[in-house]
Scaffold this motif. Structure first.
Motif, mmCIF file in Angstrom:
data_model
loop_
_atom_site.group_PDB
_atom_site.id
_atom_site.type_symbol
_atom_site.label_atom_id
_atom_site.label_comp_id
_atom_site.label_asym_id
_atom_site.label_seq_id
_atom_site.Cartn_x
_atom_site.Cartn_y
_atom_site.Cartn_z
ATOM 1 N N ALA A 94 93.675 -15.481 -16.742
ATOM 2 C CA ALA A 94 94.820 -15.189 -15.876
ATOM 3 C C ALA A 94 95.451 -14.041 -16.031
ATOM 4 O O ALA A 94 95.884 -13.636 -14.866
ATOM 5 C CB ALA A 94 96.002 -16.323 -16.681
ATOM 6 N N ARG A 95 95.287 -13.302 -16.921
ATOM 7 C CA ARG A 95 95.837 -11.781 -17.060
ATOM 8 C C ARG A 95 95.182 -11.012 -15.760
ATOM 9 O O ARG A 95 95.738 -10.097 -15.193
ATOM 10 C CB ARG A 95 95.466 -11.243 -18.429
ATOM 11 N N ALA A 96 93.788 -11.209 -15.721
ATOM 12 C CA ALA A 96 92.907 -10.615 -14.899
ATOM 13 C C ALA A 96 93.263 -10.807 -13.559
ATOM 14 O O ALA A 96 93.466 -9.897 -12.658
ATOM 15 C CB ALA A 96 91.625 -10.794 -15.096
ATOM 16 N N HIS A 97 93.519 -12.216 -13.250
ATOM 17 C CA HIS A 97 93.849 -12.407 -12.013
ATOM 18 C C HIS A 97 95.035 -11.932 -11.556
ATOM 19 O O HIS A 97 95.481 -11.357 -10.329
ATOM 20 C CB HIS A 97 93.789 -14.178 -11.733
ATOM 21 N N ALA A 98 95.959 -11.950 -12.457
ATOM 22 C CA ALA A 98 97.502 -11.452 -12.049
ATOM 23 C C ALA A 98 97.400 -9.848 -11.912
ATOM 24 O O ALA A 98 98.129 -9.377 -10.886
ATOM 25 C CB ALA A 98 98.439 -11.870 -13.482
ATOM 26 N N LEU A 99 96.730 -9.182 -12.611
ATOM 27 C CA LEU A 99 96.680 -7.665 -12.399
ATOM 28 C C LEU A 99 95.918 -7.376 -10.982
ATOM 29 O O LEU A 99 96.455 -6.552 -10.145
ATOM 30 C CB LEU A 99 95.765 -7.092 -13.522
ATOM 31 N N LEU A 100 95.309 -8.372 -10.545
ATOM 32 C CA LEU A 100 94.628 -8.223 -9.095
ATOM 33 C C LEU A 100 95.484 -8.727 -8.307
ATOM 34 O O LEU A 100 94.937 -8.841 -7.128
ATOM 35 C CB LEU A 100 93.320 -8.844 -9.013
ATOM 36 N N GLY A 101 96.673 -9.437 -8.539
ATOM 37 C CA GLY A 101 97.534 -10.094 -7.483
ATOM 38 C C GLY A 101 97.064 -11.365 -6.977
ATOM 39 O O GLY A 101 97.642 -11.699 -6.048
#
Length: 402
Positions: free
Chosen positions: A241-248
């Motif tokens: 989830a953190r990675a997806h969030a960082l990618l918007g």
């Protein structure tokens, strides 16, 4: 022994009297001392009165450095060769005094890391890691005992890698985590290995590389597909989830957060090394995900909830979450709320220094510099006491250097 590349037993006595070895021998001596002392020793440290030109070398003598290609190759290799899950412990290993002592030591160091952290803890773990690794090399023990020893080495290397990250040394962190992954891969415990891959994903999150972080998080989750849901699945999903969030990618981040909480509710994991994965940890990951995705109100809600649930052992996480809460306040133009939160963070930071926290506090300091609010004056002074260099260029170079 005699000949090129060898060192006479009498040579150190001559060095103490002022003699200097020739050519590559100087670097060999520095490397040997670095390995034995578990800290970086340069040729210039040994002979400060001389001027030498020496080639660059790895900052961590235990493991060297690791590239992104090394990391991804190791993660995919593990996934393709992922073994069947083995029990967390076996009767044969439990009766072995050596394994019992090492397990106890790992547990003690884990508790020490939770309560203290820092360079002293890292040096301690690296010392024990060097010793533990020697137990797995060429030692005549049974296969089951060797697997347990490798598991302990893996756990020590993971802790060392995590502390390297907290000191801002990302390359060394990756190298130690790769060592941890290699040892975990031969233990027959895919949940442990998957967790280490997710730790590598987390390092890339701190570097701002959402693409690499996402790839590793996905590899980690694929490696435990079909295993009972529980804490390990929860933390793997929260890091994705953190990675997806960082990618918007907000919708993907939201889905992963929901999966993380569902996995935590089932909690079928029986791995004792995963007992740190609590509701507070997953709630904190959710909060940071919302912040990176541009949802500061939801971020503040979940981060506050995480801090309220954390015990005294989670001070480092509290410190990091407080900096994120302050960032959420600033995103919502709530300067007073940001000042109050930063004040709490600075109190913690005096006793528990973390390069990750320093990085976030410096970033907040730069954001504060554009405001003329009176309430910021005292916090400016306190931040300047902890971070003497307030020059933006100087701060940027320090942050880049870790």
């Amino acid at each position: 022994m005699r000949g090129a590349g060898t060192i006479s037993a009498k040579a150190p006595y001559h060095w103490l009297k002022g003699a200097v070895p020739r050519g590559k021998l100087r670097q060999t001596v520095a490397t040997i001392l670095s390995e034995q002392l578990h800290r970086s020793i340069s040729v210039q440290d040994l002979w400060p009165e001389k001027q030498f030109t020496t080639p660059p070398r790895a900052a961590n003598p235990l493991v060297g450095l690791a590239s992104s290609e090394d990391v991804m190759e190791a993660a995919v290799t593990w996934l393709l060769n992922c073994p069947v899950q083995q029990p967390e412990s076996t009767p044969e290993a439990s009766r072995t005094e050596l394994v019992s002592i090492l397990r106890s030591r790992v547990s003690q160091l884990r508790d020490f890391d939770d309560g203290v952290g820092g360079k002293m803890t890292l040096d301690w773990i690296l010392s024990d890691l060097s010793w533990a690794r020697s137990l797995t090399d060429g030692r005549c023990v049974g296969e089951t005992v060797l697997r347990e020893l490798n598991a302990c080495v893996s756990d020590l290397a993971r802790m060392a890698g995590w502390l390297m990250l907290d000191q801002g040394k990302h390359d060394q962190s990756k190298a130690l985590l790769l060592l941890s992954l290699r040892k975990a891969a031969v233990t027959g415990r895919p949940t442990m290995a998957a967790h280490i891959v997710s730790c590598l994903s987390y390092v890339y999150l701190w570097e701002g590389d959402g693409t690499q972080a996402l790839r590793l998080a996905q590899v980690a989750r694929r490696g435990v597909e079909g295993l009972p849901q529980g804490r390990i699945h929860a933390v793997l999903a929260s890091r994705q989830a953190r990675a997806h969030a960082l990618l918007g990618e907000l919708s993907h981040a939201r889905r992963c957060i929901e999966e993380a909480f569902r996995a935590l509710e089932e909690d079928a994991d029986d791995a004792p090394w995963g007992d740190w994965i609590t509701w507070a940890v997953i709630q904190g990951d959710a909060g940071r995900s919302w912040l990176d995705a541009g949802e500061p109100s939801a971020a503040e809600r979940d981060l506050r909830s995480a801090v309220d649930m954390m015990s005294d052992k989670g001070k480092r996480s509290q410190l990091l979450h407080l900096t994120s809460i302050a960032e959420a306040h600033l995103d919502q133009r709530e300067v007073d709320g940001a000042v109050d939160t930063i004040s709490r963070a600075l109190e913690l930071n005096q006793h528990l220094r973390s390069a990750r926290a320093d990085q976030r506090l410096r970033q907040l300091r730069r954001r504060f510099s554009t405001s003329s609010a009176r309430s910021l004056r005292e916090i400016f002074s306190r931040m300047d006491d902890q971070f003497p260099s307030t020059d933006p260029a100087g701060m940027a170079s320090k942050i880049a250097a870790g």
